[in-house]
Enzyme design. Structure first.
Site, PDB file in Angstrom:
ATOM      1  N   ARG A 127      15.826 -36.565   1.861  1.00  0.00           N
ATOM      2  CA  ARG A 127      15.244 -35.684   2.896  1.00  0.00           C
ATOM      3  C   ARG A 127      16.313 -35.010   3.747  1.00  0.00           C
ATOM      4  O   ARG A 127      16.107 -34.729   4.922  1.00  0.00           O
ATOM      5  CB  ARG A 127      14.271 -36.449   3.791  1.00  0.00           C
ATOM      6  CG  ARG A 127      13.065 -37.006   3.058  1.00  0.00           C
ATOM      7  CD  ARG A 127      11.930 -37.343   3.996  1.00  0.00           C
ATOM      8  NE  ARG A 127      10.907 -38.107   3.292  1.00  0.00           N
ATOM      9  CZ  ARG A 127      10.861 -39.431   3.265  1.00  0.00           C
ATOM     10  NH1 ARG A 127      11.764 -40.134   3.912  1.00  0.00           N
ATOM     11  NH2 ARG A 127       9.903 -40.043   2.603  1.00  0.00           N
ATOM     12  N   LYS A 149      19.202 -20.429   4.852  1.00  0.00           N
ATOM     13  CA  LYS A 149      18.273 -20.203   3.741  1.00  0.00           C
ATOM     14  C   LYS A 149      18.862 -20.776   2.464  1.00  0.00           C
ATOM     15  O   LYS A 149      20.015 -20.509   2.118  1.00  0.00           O
ATOM     16  CB  LYS A 149      18.050 -18.707   3.534  1.00  0.00           C
ATOM     17  CG  LYS A 149      17.076 -18.099   4.496  1.00  0.00           C
ATOM     18  CD  LYS A 149      16.725 -16.703   4.010  1.00  0.00           C
ATOM     19  CE  LYS A 149      15.794 -16.024   4.974  1.00  0.00           C
ATOM     20  NZ  LYS A 149      15.412 -14.686   4.470  1.00  0.00           N
ATOM     21  N   GLU A 191      26.508  -5.429   2.769  1.00  0.00           N
ATOM     22  CA  GLU A 191      25.880  -6.277   3.803  1.00  0.00           C
ATOM     23  C   GLU A 191      26.667  -6.206   5.118  1.00  0.00           C
ATOM     24  O   GLU A 191      26.083  -6.309   6.191  1.00  0.00           O
ATOM     25  CB  GLU A 191      25.785  -7.738   3.328  1.00  0.00           C
ATOM     26  CG  GLU A 191      24.919  -7.949   2.094  1.00  0.00           C
ATOM     27  CD  GLU A 191      23.414  -8.063   2.399  1.00  0.00           C
ATOM     28  OE1 GLU A 191      23.026  -8.073   3.587  1.00  0.00           O
ATOM     29  OE2 GLU A 191      22.642  -8.126   1.423  1.00  0.00           O
ATOM     30  N   LYS A 232      24.892 -11.880  12.453  1.00  0.00           N
ATOM     31  CA  LYS A 232      23.784 -12.600  11.817  1.00  0.00           C
ATOM     32  C   LYS A 232      23.435 -13.841  12.618  1.00  0.00           C
ATOM     33  O   LYS A 232      22.258 -14.179  12.787  1.00  0.00           O
ATOM     34  CB  LYS A 232      24.118 -12.963  10.371  1.00  0.00           C
ATOM     35  CG  LYS A 232      22.939 -13.626   9.673  1.00  0.00           C
ATOM     36  CD  LYS A 232      22.997 -13.618   8.170  1.00  0.00           C
ATOM     37  CE  LYS A 232      21.735 -14.273   7.602  1.00  0.00           C
ATOM     38  NZ  LYS A 232      21.776 -14.445   6.144  1.00  0.00           N
ATOM     39  N   GLU A 242      12.494 -17.051  10.743  1.00  0.00           N
ATOM     40  CA  GLU A 242      12.092 -15.733  10.278  1.00  0.00           C
ATOM     41  C   GLU A 242      10.691 -15.338  10.703  1.00  0.00           C
ATOM     42  O   GLU A 242       9.894 -14.845   9.921  1.00  0.00           O
ATOM     43  CB  GLU A 242      12.196 -15.670   8.743  1.00  0.00           C
ATOM     44  CG  GLU A 242      12.350 -14.263   8.236  1.00  0.00           C
ATOM     45  CD  GLU A 242      12.769 -14.231   6.782  1.00  0.00           C
ATOM     46  OE1 GLU A 242      12.406 -15.143   6.049  1.00  0.00           O
ATOM     47  OE2 GLU A 242      13.458 -13.291   6.403  1.00  0.00           O
ATOM     48  N   ARG A 246      14.391 -11.823  12.926  1.00  0.00           N
ATOM     49  CA  ARG A 246      15.211 -12.061  11.748  1.00  0.00           C
ATOM     50  C   ARG A 246      14.877 -11.107  10.611  1.00  0.00           C
ATOM     51  O   ARG A 246      15.705 -10.840   9.739  1.00  0.00           O
ATOM     52  CB  ARG A 246      15.027 -13.523  11.303  1.00  0.00           C
ATOM     53  CG  ARG A 246      15.959 -13.919  10.191  1.00  0.00           C
ATOM     54  CD  ARG A 246      16.113 -15.426  10.103  1.00  0.00           C
ATOM     55  NE  ARG A 246      16.888 -15.780   8.929  1.00  0.00           N
ATOM     56  CZ  ARG A 246      17.319 -16.984   8.664  1.00  0.00           C
ATOM     57  NH1 ARG A 246      17.047 -17.974   9.483  1.00  0.00           N
ATOM     58  NH2 ARG A 246      18.027 -17.225   7.583  1.00  0.00           N
ATOM     59  N   ASN A 250      16.535  -7.709   6.779  1.00  0.00           N
ATOM     60  CA  ASN A 250      16.063  -7.201   5.492  1.00  0.00           C
ATOM     61  C   ASN A 250      16.194  -5.688   5.361  1.00  0.00           C
ATOM     62  O   ASN A 250      15.690  -5.111   4.405  1.00  0.00           O
ATOM     63  CB  ASN A 250      14.605  -7.616   5.274  1.00  0.00           C
ATOM     64  CG  ASN A 250      14.489  -9.115   5.080  1.00  0.00           C
ATOM     65  OD1 ASN A 250      15.276  -9.710   4.360  1.00  0.00           O
ATOM     66  ND2 ASN A 250      13.527  -9.717   5.746  1.00  0.00           N
ATOM     67  N   HIS A 253      16.443  -4.105   2.046  1.00  0.00           N
ATOM     68  CA  HIS A 253      16.188  -5.153   1.058  1.00  0.00           C
ATOM     69  C   HIS A 253      14.853  -5.010   0.331  1.00  0.00           C
ATOM     70  O   HIS A 253      14.729  -5.474  -0.796  1.00  0.00           O
ATOM     71  CB  HIS A 253      16.278  -6.535   1.715  1.00  0.00           C
ATOM     72  CG  HIS A 253      17.690  -7.012   1.867  1.00  0.00           C
ATOM     73  ND1 HIS A 253      18.627  -6.326   2.614  1.00  0.00           N
ATOM     74  CD2 HIS A 253      18.351  -8.086   1.340  1.00  0.00           C
ATOM     75  CE1 HIS A 253      19.796  -6.968   2.562  1.00  0.00           C
ATOM     76  NE2 HIS A 253      19.653  -8.042   1.800  1.00  0.00           N
ATOM     77  N   HIS A 257      15.332  -5.004  -3.389  1.00  0.00           N
ATOM     78  CA  HIS A 257      14.734  -6.004  -4.287  1.00  0.00           C
ATOM     79  C   HIS A 257      13.894  -5.340  -5.379  1.00  0.00           C
ATOM     80  O   HIS A 257      13.882  -5.785  -6.524  1.00  0.00           O
ATOM     81  CB  HIS A 257      13.852  -6.981  -3.490  1.00  0.00           C
ATOM     82  CG  HIS A 257      14.635  -7.981  -2.695  1.00  0.00           C
ATOM     83  ND1 HIS A 257      14.135  -8.580  -1.566  1.00  0.00           N
ATOM     84  CD2 HIS A 257      15.872  -8.499  -2.876  1.00  0.00           C
ATOM     85  CE1 HIS A 257      15.038  -9.417  -1.078  1.00  0.00           C
ATOM     86  NE2 HIS A 257      16.104  -9.378  -1.852  1.00  0.00           N
ATOM     87  N   HIS A 272      23.076  -7.249  -6.346  1.00  0.00           N
ATOM     88  CA  HIS A 272      22.292  -7.256  -5.111  1.00  0.00           C
ATOM     89  C   HIS A 272      22.817  -6.266  -4.070  1.00  0.00           C
ATOM     90  O   HIS A 272      22.056  -5.458  -3.516  1.00  0.00           O
ATOM     91  CB  HIS A 272      22.262  -8.685  -4.548  1.00  0.00           C
ATOM     92  CG  HIS A 272      21.572  -8.790  -3.226  1.00  0.00           C
ATOM     93  ND1 HIS A 272      20.203  -8.657  -3.099  1.00  0.00           N
ATOM     94  CD2 HIS A 272      22.040  -8.989  -1.965  1.00  0.00           C
ATOM     95  CE1 HIS A 272      19.860  -8.782  -1.820  1.00  0.00           C
ATOM     96  NE2 HIS A 272      20.957  -8.987  -1.114  1.00  0.00           N
TER      97      HIS A 272
END
Lengths: 374, 374
Positions: A127, A149, A191, A232, A242, A246, A250, A253, A257, A272
């Site tokens: 955990r 993330k 980025e 960031k 998020e 946040r 994106n 993005h 994507h 990417h």
């Protein structure tokens, strides 16, 4: 650059999960000492990929031995396909077999794939074990090293399975970036530029003036990495899970994507950061189309990205692309979709991005159709 | 009891992850309305097992339909073997295939196995969906419904893979417990008694006086469940990630886990609560042996657990048991071991438990040897 340059530290402020990002050339050789200071008493299991192992694993292991840190090493194949359930399960099992405890650490030595996968593994063994990141690409230094993330891909989409799990320490050695291909460095740079475009117009101007030194490996590179991490970190500290702000990260993005999906994530055609580069130009052009931002801002965004050699137009993606309806579907499937509504990050100007939660599909479709026809 | 009895609410106070546990007989039939109030707008995917589905799924589905909540149902086999990687992966994939979003909820209808597995699944799909628990055993109502521990088993041990993921709502219908076997109810009762033994002597006295009504299903049962949840909630709120005080909840569990391991988790021979019952008596006897607590307290603990029909001695476990050294190994493997030291929850008396981080192996070995010889 010499080793005497001071280490830049960015603190990601998350209460009892606060951690430092340390940035400088040639930090890899002192990683052991940094771990001993920051995560004392931990055994370490290194997760890396075959490509990175050849270049940098020896240096890391030497530094761990010098600091008397016990370690094991698990190596995975390089590439996006490694972010899958089977490898995730195997790593979890391998770490349990090593009898590591909660206070021990998983160390990710690699780019985004290794970082995302290792972070997820460290987040679920007992955990949650400690997690140390040594990102080896510009993209992972300025993006995935901040925010916690983690995740793997599913046949239903990328990064759909994972957890939020914060590292205890990030060591960003900017000299490692000398070993990247120009294409990979540029992709990470997209980025970096994004942080200026979101909410920091002076940083974007600074990038326009200093990009050559950043690419060449001057101290400006360290500064660009630190500034990006700080940007960031500020957003993440305000919104760890998020829920709102946040989402600005994106920018570019959702389009990006969709483009990656359109080439089936074939990195020979589009990586990417290239998708993000084209996506940011699209976000600014679409914003201009909706009369939200001046067309000159969209031009300025495109010019800078072009200057550093990034693609900015869909037409630059080699090979056949799917039809308009496929793009609309890919956009609707983005995981940022909330209760069926199309959410985009749009801009009122450079450094003035905002979240638009209910984008009208009709002008979006027209805009996309034109972009595809160019 | 009639439906008119008020709903008891226990609030688990965890900042922005605070959630209520609602307790009363026949709450299952109003679960839909409770979800609509507490987690509005969410689609729901029910995860349950075949045994529970036969008894209670229809009632739940009717209540969801009555509240106009869209739902799907995924059913897994009953039993501990279900807590494994293969089923975890399948459920994650099924939920992604249903295109559920982050704001949608996984609802666990079942005991600890279904709750732990579903909680882990909900914790990793899209990096965390909402989670609703409808625990159907006494053990899961008073234990796993509070604290956010989720997980599956590994060949290296139980619950070694998982995350901390808090539910948004827990609905504990105490009438459902009428459908449990006496043995299963008693096993859950061991955890109820534990809360008195940890730090609440008056509650232990109350249990000595009221156990018959608790077993019979009177309002005392609701009170016992609420009091237990409140006790655990207080510990968890103070120590969400099990850094310190939360360890007290492991009273009886280090011995108990070793006993479960010794019978290879064969529930025909020993279920978790029975292991905890024997383990708590052992913890008190070992504490008395170390002159930490009065021998009378150990006797009183054993007498009460005996009165309700729980086993209190290793000799009551049917079949052959492994030798002493195996027990010592099993204890050393417990996941609460920290940096190789033996940690136990010991007691200075009823309601006066504490964590001892460096238990001397020599008296422990002697004590275990005697217990095994009895």
């Amino acid at each position: 650059m010499t080793q005497e340059t001071a280490i830049k530290t960015v603190t990601v402020d998350l209460g009892d999960r606060t951690y430092p990002i340390l940035i400088r050339r040639n930090l890899l050789e002192t990683t052991g000492a940094l771990i001993a200071a920051q995560v004392p008493g931990s055994r370490v299991v290194i997760i890396t990929d075959e490509t990175v192992a050849d270049l940098h694993l020896g240096t890391l292991q030497t530094s761990l031995r010098a600091a008397a840190i016990e370690y094991d090493t698990l190596t995975v194949p390089a590439g996006e396909k490694t972010k899958r359930f089977e490898i995730f399960e195997r790593l979890v099992d391998d770490i349990l077999a090593l009898r590591l405890e909660r206070g021990d650490a998983v160390l990710a030595l690699g780019g985004g794939v290794v970082g995302d996968l290792s972070g997820f593994v460290s987040g679920v063994v007992r955990r949650g074990m400690k997690f140390i990141q040594v990102p080896t690409t510009l993209l992972s230094q300025v993006d995935s090293s901040v925010g916690g993330k983690t995740g793997i891909n599913s046949r239903h989409g990328k990064n759909l399975i994972g957890v939020f799990h914060q590292p205890s320490l990030v060591v960003a050695d900017t000299a490692i970036l000398d070993t990247l291909s120009d294409r990979e460095f540029r992709a990470g740079y997209a980025e970096v530029a994004k942080y200026g475009l979101i909410n920091d117009a002076p940083f974007f101007t600074w990038l326009e003036d200093n990009h050559s030194a950043i690419f060449a490996g001057g101290e400006e590179r360290d500064e660009a990495v630190a500034h990006s991490c700080r940007a960031k970190a500020a957003v993440v500290a305000a919104d760890e899970r998020e829920a709102g702000q946040r989402a600005l990260l994106n920018l570019g993005h959702t389009f990006g994507h969709a483009l990656e999906g359109a080439v089936a994530y074939d990195s020979a055609r589009l990586v990417h950061g290239e998708g993000v580069s084209i996506g940011m130009v699209m976000a600014f052009e679409f914003s201009a189309r909706l009369n939200l931002c001046a067309p000159e801002d969209a031009v300025r965004v495109e010019n800078h990205l072009k200057t550093v050699g990034l693609p900015t137009r869909i037409s630059q993606i080699p090979g056949q692309l799917p039809p308009l309806e496929t793009f609309m579907d890919l956009i609707a499937q983005d995981k940022k979709v909330s209760r069926g509504q199309l959410t985009f990050i749009l801009a009122r100007g450079i450094g003035q991005s905002f979240q638009e939660k209910a984008v009208d599909p009709a002008p979006l479709r027209d805009f996309l159709e034109e972009q595809l026809a160019q």
